[in-house]
Each structure stands twice: as structure tokens, then as C-alpha cells.
Write a protein that holds these residues in place. Structure first.
Motif, PDB file in Angstrom:
ATOM      1  N   TYR A   1      -9.979  -5.903 -14.103  1.00 30.02           N
ATOM      2  CA  TYR A   1      -9.526  -7.270 -13.865  1.00 30.02           C
ATOM      3  C   TYR A   1      -8.464  -7.231 -12.773  1.00 30.02           C
ATOM      4  O   TYR A   1      -7.517  -6.446 -12.857  1.00 30.02           O
ATOM      5  CB  TYR A   1      -8.936  -7.887 -15.136  1.00 30.02           C
ATOM      6  N   PHE A   2      -8.607  -8.066 -11.781  1.00 29.49           N
ATOM      7  CA  PHE A   2      -7.581  -8.175 -10.738  1.00 29.49           C
ATOM      8  C   PHE A   2      -6.347  -8.833 -11.329  1.00 29.49           C
ATOM      9  O   PHE A   2      -6.431  -9.868 -11.991  1.00 29.49           O
ATOM     10  CB  PHE A   2      -8.114  -8.996  -9.565  1.00 29.49           C
ATOM     11  N   LEU A   3      -5.172  -8.226 -11.092  1.00 31.58           N
ATOM     12  CA  LEU A   3      -3.929  -8.766 -11.642  1.00 31.58           C
ATOM     13  C   LEU A   3      -3.096  -9.482 -10.599  1.00 31.58           C
ATOM     14  O   LEU A   3      -2.749 -10.648 -10.763  1.00 31.58           O
ATOM     15  CB  LEU A   3      -3.102  -7.630 -12.262  1.00 31.58           C
ATOM     16  N   ALA A   4      -2.718  -8.787  -9.527  1.00 34.74           N
ATOM     17  CA  ALA A   4      -1.806  -9.374  -8.558  1.00 34.74           C
ATOM     18  C   ALA A   4      -1.862  -8.560  -7.276  1.00 34.74           C
ATOM     19  O   ALA A   4      -2.568  -7.547  -7.185  1.00 34.74           O
ATOM     20  CB  ALA A   4      -0.382  -9.410  -9.112  1.00 34.74           C
ATOM     21  N   GLU A   5      -1.078  -9.030  -6.310  1.00 32.65           N
ATOM     22  CA  GLU A   5      -1.047  -8.360  -5.015  1.00 32.65           C
ATOM     23  C   GLU A   5       0.354  -8.461  -4.443  1.00 32.65           C
ATOM     24  O   GLU A   5       0.922  -9.549  -4.361  1.00 32.65           O
ATOM     25  CB  GLU A   5      -2.059  -9.024  -4.074  1.00 32.65           C
ATOM     26  N   TYR A   6       0.922  -7.296  -4.109  1.00 31.82           N
ATOM     27  CA  TYR A   6       2.209  -7.276  -3.409  1.00 31.82           C
ATOM     28  C   TYR A   6       1.919  -7.413  -1.910  1.00 31.82           C
ATOM     29  O   TYR A   6       1.015  -6.743  -1.386  1.00 31.82           O
ATOM     30  CB  TYR A   6       2.943  -5.957  -3.681  1.00 31.82           C
ATOM     31  N   LYS A   7       2.688  -8.256  -1.222  1.00 30.38           N
ATOM     32  CA  LYS A   7       2.457  -8.472   0.211  1.00 30.38           C
ATOM     33  C   LYS A   7       3.733  -8.250   1.000  1.00 30.38           C
ATOM     34  O   LYS A   7       4.811  -8.664   0.582  1.00 30.38           O
ATOM     35  CB  LYS A   7       1.928  -9.878   0.462  1.00 30.38           C
ATOM     36  N   SER A   8       3.582  -7.593   2.159  1.00 31.30           N
ATOM     37  CA  SER A   8       4.712  -7.343   3.046  1.00 31.30           C
ATOM     38  C   SER A   8       4.222  -7.469   4.483  1.00 31.30           C
ATOM     39  O   SER A   8       3.058  -7.241   4.767  1.00 31.30           O
ATOM     40  CB  SER A   8       5.272  -5.946   2.788  1.00 31.30           C
ATOM     41  N   SER A   9       5.131  -7.797   5.375  1.00 31.25           N
ATOM     42  CA  SER A   9       4.773  -7.915   6.796  1.00 31.25           C
ATOM     43  C   SER A   9       4.808  -6.554   7.499  1.00 31.25           C
ATOM     44  O   SER A   9       4.351  -6.431   8.629  1.00 31.25           O
ATOM     45  CB  SER A   9       5.700  -8.887   7.503  1.00 31.25           C
ATOM     46  N   SER A  10       5.390  -5.521   6.848  1.00 32.11           N
ATOM     47  CA  SER A  10       5.490  -4.215   7.487  1.00 32.11           C
ATOM     48  C   SER A  10       4.390  -3.292   6.966  1.00 32.11           C
ATOM     49  O   SER A  10       4.204  -3.177   5.757  1.00 32.11           O
ATOM     50  CB  SER A  10       6.856  -3.591   7.237  1.00 32.11           C
ATOM     51  N   PRO A  11       3.646  -2.641   7.860  1.00 30.49           N
ATOM     52  CA  PRO A  11       2.550  -1.771   7.430  1.00 30.49           C
ATOM     53  C   PRO A  11       3.078  -0.470   6.803  1.00 30.49           C
ATOM     54  O   PRO A  11       4.084   0.079   7.250  1.00 30.49           O
ATOM     55  CB  PRO A  11       1.776  -1.485   8.721  1.00 30.49           C
ATOM     56  N   GLN A  12       2.401  -0.015   5.759  1.00 33.43           N
ATOM     57  CA  GLN A  12       2.812   1.238   5.114  1.00 33.43           C
ATOM     58  C   GLN A  12       2.037   2.423   5.720  1.00 33.43           C
ATOM     59  O   GLN A  12       0.895   2.258   6.165  1.00 33.43           O
ATOM     60  CB  GLN A  12       2.580   1.163   3.601  1.00 33.43           C
ATOM     61  N   ILE A  13       2.684   3.580   5.755  1.00 30.72           N
ATOM     62  CA  ILE A  13       2.029   4.774   6.307  1.00 30.72           C
ATOM     63  C   ILE A  13       1.706   5.784   5.221  1.00 30.72           C
ATOM     64  O   ILE A  13       1.007   6.759   5.463  1.00 30.72           O
ATOM     65  CB  ILE A  13       2.885   5.438   7.396  1.00 30.72           C
ATOM     66  N   GLY A  14       2.206   5.552   4.010  1.00 30.79           N
ATOM     67  CA  GLY A  14       1.890   6.474   2.912  1.00 30.79           C
ATOM     68  C   GLY A  14       2.317   5.870   1.597  1.00 30.79           C
ATOM     69  O   GLY A  14       2.999   4.840   1.551  1.00 30.79           O
ATOM     70  N   MET A  15       1.882   6.507   0.511  1.00 29.98           N
ATOM     71  CA  MET A  15       2.217   5.993  -0.806  1.00 29.98           C
ATOM     72  C   MET A  15       2.163   7.134  -1.805  1.00 29.98           C
ATOM     73  O   MET A  15       1.381   8.062  -1.637  1.00 29.98           O
ATOM     74  CB  MET A  15       1.237   4.897  -1.216  1.00 29.98           C
ATOM     75  N   ALA A  16       3.008   7.068  -2.837  1.00 28.78           N
ATOM     76  CA  ALA A  16       2.992   8.079  -3.903  1.00 28.78           C
ATOM     77  C   ALA A  16       3.414   7.417  -5.208  1.00 28.78           C
ATOM     78  O   ALA A  16       4.024   6.352  -5.188  1.00 28.78           O
ATOM     79  CB  ALA A  16       3.945   9.234  -3.561  1.00 28.78           C
TER      80      ALA A  16
END
Length: 228
Positions: free
Chosen positions: A213-228
């Protein structure tokens, strides 16, 4: 062991580092590594610790192999060489009894790490850009992310006991960055982020159809280059 860190690089080596309780007092060089893992012939792209067995990790390389290492000995205990293209991701199952790999040849493979044998091979996505895979914790199902034939980003959920058809499918968007999936076993939540994206999507995963089930979406104007 939170004082031990593993890293891999384009020199074809893996390194295991011991970090003292007070932290590093100087920048470490390769000579300071507690163990050096030598065996791959080309650059190494992934490193993953075994989830429950001490001193065991897996690496993958552009020499199209996956190696399972005994870190204490610095020795290969299983060498998997049945891939035919670059390996995008390697994932241990929740109990460490199986490994899943996603390759640029559009196939996902299930491996027995004790024998090094590929037990299952199945086509996960139609796009040629490459894919990634993770095990969904104690659910013991597999999630793959990749591209469709129409270059849409998508994810699919698979039951390893019945790989002729996916359990669930979701088309995400037409952005170009490779999706990075992260799963939290305790909350049964999936997080999807992409390099160059400014948003992170979250889904709740369940055990019966529709499986997510889709819950939500975080949005930002700055692009991300990685995640952990």
C-alpha cells in the motif's frame, strides 16, 4: 560488531577495518587494514556482511563473480561465477541461508552460499539499465527494482518458491536514476529513493494481495546522491 567496517574499491580489493572505541586518530591507509581480501580480478562494487554469522561477508565484482569470504582467514569460502554481466546488487536473506543477486543481464539469481551453486535464475525486469534486489525480511519474499521495456522505473515482489510470475508489480515513474530500495522488517515498510531524485516514497508491505500500500512521499527540491 560495530567497531568493524568493510569497504571495497576499484583496485579489486576488499578491506576490513577495525575502528577503536575512541575513534580513529589519523586517516587510515590500506596498510592499516585489519584484513585485505584479494581474489577479484577487477573492481569490486558491493560488500555485504552476513546477517547472523560472524566474520562472513559477500562481495561482487565486474569480473562477474560473487565471492563469500571468511574475514578472519582472508580466504574465499564460496566462489560464484555463473553471472554473465555486471552485478548491480547482492542481498543476504534474513537468516543468511541464501543470497540473491541482480545483474545487468536482466536476471535475478538465488544462490546457496554454502555450496556456491546458483539454484534459481529468473528474468526480473525487461529494461537493460540494470536492477537491484532485496529480501523482504522475515516475509522471505524478494523485491526487485528496475526498468520496464518502456524505460519506466518499477518494482516487483517475488515468491522464491514460485518464480514463474511476480506476486505484485508497481510502475513508479519515468525518471532515469536507479531506484534504491530499503526495507524495515520491524515496521514492514519499504522506502524507495533514486539518485538524482528529490523525493522518497514509502509503502507498507503486507502478506496477501495486493501485497503493498502506498503511504506517503517525502519531497525536496534538492537532488539526493545516496541513501542509507
Amino acid at each position: 560488531n560495530s567497531n568493524v567496517v568493510a569497504s571495497v574499491g576499484e583496485d579489486g580489493y576488499g578491506y576490513v577495518w577495525s575502528i577503536p572505541d575512541g575513534g580513529l586518530e589519523k586517516t587510515a591507509s590500506a596498510d592499516d587494514a585489519a584484513q585485505t581480501l584479494k581474489g577479484h580480478r577487477r573492481k569490486v562494487g558491493t560488500v555485504n556482511w552476513h546477517p547472523s554469522a560472524e566474520n562472513i561477508l559477500a562481495t561482487s565484482s565486474t569480473d562477474f563473480t560473487v565471492k563469500v569470504w571468511d574475514v578472519r582467514k582472508g580466504a574465499v569460502v564460496a566462489d560464484i561465477g555463473e553471472h554473465t554481466d555486471n552485478i548491480g546488487s547482492v542481498a543476504w536473506s534474513y537468516d543468511g541461508s541464501r543470497i540473491a543477486t541482480a545483474s545487468k543481464d536482466k536476471k535475478t539469481r538465488l544462490i546457496d552460499p554454502r555450496t556456491g551453486k546458483v539454484n534459481e535464475t529468473f528474468p526480473a525486469h525487461d529494461g537493460s539499465k540494470g536492477s537491484r534486489c532485496i529480501w523482504l525480511g522475515q516475509k522471505e519474499t524478494i523485491l526487485t527494482v528496475g526498468m520496464s521495456r518502456l524505460s519506466e522505473r518499477e518494482f516487483r515482489i517475488w515468491d522464491p518458491r514460485k518464480l514463474d510470475k511476480h506476486l505484485a508489480y508497481k510502475s513508479i515513474d519515468t525518471a532515469s536514476g536507479m531506484l534504491m530500495p530499503f526495507y524495515d522488517n520491524d515496521s514492514q515498510m519499504l522506502y524507495l529513493a533514486g539518485k538524482g531524485d528529490g523525493n522518497i516514497r514509502y509503502f507498507e508491505l503486507v502478506d496477501e494481495a495486493p501485497f503493498f500500500y502506498f503511504l506517503a512521499e517525502y519531497k525536496s527540491s534538492s537532488p539526493q546522491i545516496g541513501m542509507a
